[in-house]
Design a protein around this motif. Sequence first.
Motif, PDB file in Angstrom:
ATOM      1  N   THR A  88      -0.199  -4.749   7.037  1.00  0.00           N
ATOM      2  CA  THR A  88      -1.161  -3.641   6.956  1.00  0.00           C
ATOM      3  C   THR A  88      -1.451  -3.225   5.517  1.00  0.00           C
ATOM      4  O   THR A  88      -2.579  -2.897   5.179  1.00  0.00           O
TER       5      THR A  88
ATOM      6  N   GLU B  74       3.113   0.096  12.094  1.00  0.00           N
ATOM      7  CA  GLU B  74       2.128  -0.149  13.148  1.00  0.00           C
ATOM      8  C   GLU B  74       1.635  -1.583  13.005  1.00  0.00           C
ATOM      9  O   GLU B  74       1.642  -2.116  11.895  1.00  0.00           O
TER      10      GLU B  74
ATOM     11  N   ALA C 135      -4.450  -4.673  12.768  1.00  0.00           N
ATOM     12  CA  ALA C 135      -5.449  -4.896  13.819  1.00  0.00           C
ATOM     13  C   ALA C 135      -5.545  -6.375  14.181  1.00  0.00           C
ATOM     14  O   ALA C 135      -5.819  -6.725  15.333  1.00  0.00           O
ATOM     15  N   ASP C 136      -5.289  -7.253  13.207  1.00  0.00           N
ATOM     16  CA  ASP C 136      -5.428  -8.689  13.452  1.00  0.00           C
ATOM     17  C   ASP C 136      -4.067  -9.392  13.604  1.00  0.00           C
ATOM     18  O   ASP C 136      -3.956 -10.607  13.413  1.00  0.00           O
TER      19      ASP C 136
END
Length: 253
Positions: free
Chosen positions: A135, A194, A197-198
């Motif tokens: 991230t 976290e 997204a990918d």
Amino acid sequence: MRSRAGLPAPVITIDGPSGTGKGTIAGRLAALLGWHVLDTGALYRCVGLAAARRGVPLDDDTALGALANGLRIDFEGDRVLLNGADVSTDIRTAGASEQASRVAACPAVRRALWRLQREAARPPGLVADGRDMGTVVFPEASVKIYLDASSQVRVDRRYKQLKQKGMDASLPSLTRDLAERDRRDRERALSPLEPAADAVVIDTSALGIESVLAAVLAAVRQVLPDAEQRGAEPGAEGRGKQSTEQPGLAPEQ
Ligand code: DC
């Protein structure tokens, strides 16, 4: 070989909470590919240990940032050296886990370690494990893996690991500690834990290490079909298939 935007070598990131097998998978994958490996949790553990030893308050952002910038951290096989001294065991205690988790919430520490982590991306490639690799530190990584598992499974794994090493362990206190560190890692303002997204998310709760490794390798080969050839090339500066050497990280000049 693809190495996206500005990185001198391709990077594979492996993120997730503690007890998901990130370190083991990162080491095994790097050995298979002949790439470098970087255990970024060990960096935070070294900062926490150095702070505790020098009496630096674990919430003094400025002092901790200066401390982190001045440390020399080296990896020699499985050994972690802090300013030349072997701290491999000292950084794995319950106290050190707690200290690492606290200093990891400090923006100045994260900034100092960001630079060191970026410098570890060297040919033929880097496998980096941590919490914010995909991230924040290597958003342009070629492959991003996020390993997860239920809290119960992660506590059990940690308990067995500590017992195997002959270290003290109690299930209730491990459960409490893990919940607290999860909360701190997930809720901190900067670089919270976290999945990118990918990222390819793998739940390892019911999987053994070999199955996880197979899933990770499949994801890597899809994007980087020539990853293994690259690490095996004559003259590649990688770890070599059996080596566990990690890059040395020098303090800021
Ligand atoms: O992976 P580990 O348990 O050795 O990590 C120790 C602590 O450092 C943990 O509380 C999370 C933190 N950490 C982090 O904030 N970012 C990273 N990239 C790696 C670890």
